[in-house]
Design an enzyme around this catalytic site. Structure first.
Site, PDB file in Angstrom:
ATOM      1  N   ARG A   1       0.139  -4.350  -4.099  1.00 27.28           N
ATOM      2  CA  ARG A   1      -0.451  -3.073  -3.706  1.00 27.28           C
ATOM      3  C   ARG A   1      -0.746  -2.175  -4.920  1.00 27.28           C
ATOM      4  O   ARG A   1      -1.710  -1.411  -4.921  1.00 27.28           O
ATOM      5  CB  ARG A   1       0.496  -2.367  -2.713  1.00 27.28           C
TER       6      ARG A   1
ATOM      7  N   ILE B   1      -5.932   5.257   0.430  1.00 28.90           N
ATOM      8  CA  ILE B   1      -5.319   4.008   0.866  1.00 28.90           C
ATOM      9  C   ILE B   1      -4.204   4.420   1.816  1.00 28.90           C
ATOM     10  O   ILE B   1      -3.420   5.322   1.503  1.00 28.90           O
ATOM     11  CB  ILE B   1      -4.797   3.180  -0.341  1.00 28.90           C
ATOM     12  N   SER B   2      -4.139   3.803   2.992  1.00 27.00           N
ATOM     13  CA  SER B   2      -3.160   4.206   4.007  1.00 27.00           C
ATOM     14  C   SER B   2      -1.734   3.923   3.553  1.00 27.00           C
ATOM     15  O   SER B   2      -1.478   3.029   2.743  1.00 27.00           O
ATOM     16  CB  SER B   2      -3.401   3.452   5.313  1.00 27.00           C
ATOM     17  N   GLN B   3      -0.822   4.704   4.148  1.00 28.77           N
ATOM     18  CA  GLN B   3       0.621   4.517   3.957  1.00 28.77           C
ATOM     19  C   GLN B   3       0.991   3.081   4.398  1.00 28.77           C
ATOM     20  O   GLN B   3       0.430   2.585   5.378  1.00 28.77           O
ATOM     21  CB  GLN B   3       1.246   5.540   4.897  1.00 28.77           C
TER      22      GLN B   3
ATOM     23  N   PHE C   1      -6.517   9.931   9.571  1.00 31.87           N
ATOM     24  CA  PHE C   1      -7.371   9.115   8.704  1.00 31.87           C
ATOM     25  C   PHE C   1      -8.550   9.931   8.200  1.00 31.87           C
ATOM     26  O   PHE C   1      -8.910  10.954   8.784  1.00 31.87           O
ATOM     27  CB  PHE C   1      -7.929   7.927   9.503  1.00 31.87           C
TER      28      PHE C   1
END
Ligand code: SAH
Length: 214
Positions: free
Chosen positions: A34, A60-62, A202
């Site tokens: 990541r 970038i999402s959790q 989002f």
């Protein structure tokens, strides 16, 4: 080495601790580096329990959100999956470790170029990218066993649901520009069913069947 340790901790403390049980998801997230999907300056924060900026006002999402959405898709290895919103490429990379083929669409050219470069460097050759408005889906490659939209939409775009195979699963955030619900859509012979998986936040899905570009 240090990142391998951080990744293992992320899987245990953020994902398993919060109910992620699908071994395919846990294994993929323990494997994908990541820290390479964010800028070098943020690499040390990449395994933290929060989203991070990736440029162009996108994020970038959790990790837990990536895991929950991926688990909700109930994937198996022969599946073909469509992602809308490539962004950093991290979600597509996680999917590519689980399924046979990932199709991913991004509307911001510079993000797509960066992600594409990374997929090549990491030898993720089963990811196919497209620079386009993803709200129309990818009709030539449909139907898909699973579809994931990683940006928030005002409503579920029917044109995309139409590209789901029978037995297909789709997950996406739906709601206002500031707050959405994560919705799981399942298609079978009886039609479409929807399950609300809870609140989320989002960036906007911008395009013909999303929000206007303003
Ligand atoms: N899945 C990404 C998260 C990216 S954030 C990751 O793992 O990093 C959401 C992304 O959706 C942004 O990059 C944004 O540009 C993109 N996006 C928004 N509307 C889109 C559209 N209509 N088509 C394709 N991509 C879109």
């Amino acid at each position: 080495m240090r990142y391998t340790t951080l990744r293992k901790k992320m899987v245990k403390n953020q994902l398993q601790a919060r109910g992620i049980t699908d071994p395919l998801v846990l294994n993929a997230m323990e494997t994908v580096p990541r820290h390479l999907f964010v800028s070098e300056a943020l690499a040390d924060q990449a395994y933290g329990d929060f989203p991070l900026p990736i440029g162009e006002r996108q994020t970038i999402s959790q990790p837990i959100i990536v895991a929950e959405m991926t688990q909700a898709l109930q994937l198996s290895k022969n599946d073909r999956v469509l992602e809308i919103g490539t962004g950093s490429g991290y979600q597509a990379a996680v999917l590519s470790k689980i399924v046979s083929r990932v199709y991913t669409i991004e509307r911001i050219h510079s993000l797509l170029i960066n992600a594409r470069k990374l997929f090549d460097e990491l030898h993720y050759f089963n990811i196919i990218t497209k620079y386009s408005d993803g709200t129309c889906g990818w009709r030539d490659q449909s139907p898909f066993d699973a579809i994931i939209i990683t940006a928030g939409a005002p409503k579920i775009p029917k044109i995309i649901v139409d590209q789901l195979a029978d037995g297909g699963r789709m997950v996406m955030p739906v709601g206002s520009q500031h707050l959405q619900e994560l919705i799981l859509i399942q298609k079978d012979q009886n039609g479409i069913s929807q399950t609300n998986l809870g609140g989320c936040r989002f960036v906007k899905l911008v395009g013909e069947h999303g929000w206007p570009n303003a």
